[in-house]
Design a protein around this motif. Structure first.
Motif, PDB file in Angstrom:
ATOM      1  N   UNK A  90     -14.271 -14.591  -5.652  1.00 40.94           N
ATOM      2  CA  UNK A  90     -14.144 -14.818  -4.215  1.00 40.94           C
ATOM      3  C   UNK A  90     -13.575 -13.627  -3.462  1.00 40.94           C
ATOM      4  N   UNK A  91     -12.754 -12.827  -4.126  1.00 39.67           N
ATOM      5  CA  UNK A  91     -12.163 -11.647  -3.489  1.00 39.67           C
ATOM      6  C   UNK A  91     -12.319 -10.433  -4.392  1.00 39.67           C
ATOM      7  N   UNK A  92     -12.330  -9.280  -3.765  1.00 32.73           N
ATOM      8  CA  UNK A  92     -12.289  -8.013  -4.475  1.00 32.73           C
ATOM      9  C   UNK A  92     -10.924  -7.405  -4.257  1.00 32.73           C
ATOM     10  N   UNK A  93     -10.559  -6.437  -5.078  1.00 32.78           N
ATOM     11  CA  UNK A  93      -9.244  -5.813  -4.931  1.00 32.78           C
ATOM     12  C   UNK A  93      -9.294  -4.356  -5.349  1.00 32.78           C
ATOM     13  N   UNK A  94      -8.305  -3.617  -4.865  1.00 28.69           N
ATOM     14  CA  UNK A  94      -8.189  -2.205  -5.196  1.00 28.69           C
ATOM     15  C   UNK A  94      -6.732  -1.799  -5.093  1.00 28.69           C
ATOM     16  N   UNK A  95      -6.239  -1.094  -6.124  1.00 31.45           N
ATOM     17  CA  UNK A  95      -4.873  -0.580  -6.096  1.00 31.45           C
ATOM     18  C   UNK A  95      -4.861   0.725  -5.313  1.00 31.45           C
ATOM     19  N   UNK A  96      -3.917   0.806  -4.376  1.00 32.15           N
ATOM     20  CA  UNK A  96      -3.716   2.022  -3.589  1.00 32.15           C
ATOM     21  C   UNK A  96      -2.222   2.342  -3.646  1.00 32.15           C
ATOM     22  N   UNK A  97      -1.892   3.286  -4.475  1.00 36.24           N
ATOM     23  CA  UNK A  97      -0.477   3.609  -4.677  1.00 36.24           C
ATOM     24  C   UNK A  97       0.203   2.460  -5.400  1.00 36.24           C
ATOM     25  N   UNK A  98       1.253   1.920  -4.792  1.00 37.22           N
ATOM     26  CA  UNK A  98       1.988   0.819  -5.431  1.00 37.22           C
ATOM     27  C   UNK A  98       1.489  -0.552  -4.990  1.00 37.22           C
ATOM     28  N   UNK A  99       0.579  -0.596  -4.011  1.00 40.44           N
ATOM     29  CA  UNK A  99       0.117  -1.872  -3.475  1.00 40.44           C
ATOM     30  C   UNK A  99      -1.326  -2.149  -3.873  1.00 40.44           C
ATOM     31  N   UNK A 100      -1.654  -3.424  -3.910  1.00 38.95           N
ATOM     32  CA  UNK A 100      -3.029  -3.844  -4.152  1.00 38.95           C
ATOM     33  C   UNK A 100      -3.557  -4.461  -2.862  1.00 38.95           C
ATOM     34  N   UNK A 101      -4.766  -4.072  -2.486  1.00 40.80           N
ATOM     35  CA  UNK A 101      -5.410  -4.598  -1.288  1.00 40.80           C
ATOM     36  C   UNK A 101      -6.532  -5.536  -1.701  1.00 40.80           C
ATOM     37  N   UNK A 102      -6.716  -6.600  -0.926  1.00 38.75           N
ATOM     38  CA  UNK A 102      -7.717  -7.627  -1.214  1.00 38.75           C
ATOM     39  C   UNK A 102      -8.635  -7.802  -0.025  1.00 38.75           C
TER      40      UNK A 102
END
Length: 127
Positions: A90-102
């Motif tokens: 249902x969602x995709x994600x990507x780590x950017x630095x210390x945070x993960x974005x969805x």
């Protein structure tokens, strides 16, 4: 010979077969398994709210840091729910630095809504 020979026949490939409304044809075993994972993931109120928060977030994606505030659960619990949404497709994600974005995967929402569509009936929103 017909000039329309190259046109696709609906319901003949996996992508359209999974998205045909239930009132038109029964689901196949594989499509039912995939869709049931999605619906099961959405059956939890926290996950449903998370999906809504992500979808409505400015820019169409949200940092996990933006998703913990509205809930009375710990950050690891939020991460678990996000993992379930991701594994359900249902969602995709990507780590950017210390945070993960969805972000919400539009094709997943299209499959769910197409399955529940009733052909020839316009949606009526209650007042």
């Amino acid at each position: 010979m017909s000039k329309q020979a190259g046109l696709p026949v609906l319901g003949q490939d996996d992508e359209t077969a999974c998205c045909a409304p239930m009132v038109r044809e029964p689901l196949g075993e594989e499509a039912a398994a995939e869709l049931s994972r999605m619906f099961k993931a959405l059956s939890d109120p926290i996950r449903l709210r998370l999906l809504s928060l992500i979808a409505s977030h400015e820019g169409g994606e949200a940092c996990v840091c933006d998703l913990t505030g509205p809930f009375d659960v710990s950050q690891p619990t939020i991460s678990h729910h996000l993992k379930v949404l991701r594994e359900a497709g249902l969602v995709g994600s990507e780590r950017r630095g210390t945070w993960v974005y969805y972000w919400v995967l539009p094709e997943a929402l299209a499959k769910l809504s197409a399955l529940l569509e009733i052909p020839g009936v316009s949606a009526k929103v209650p007042a």
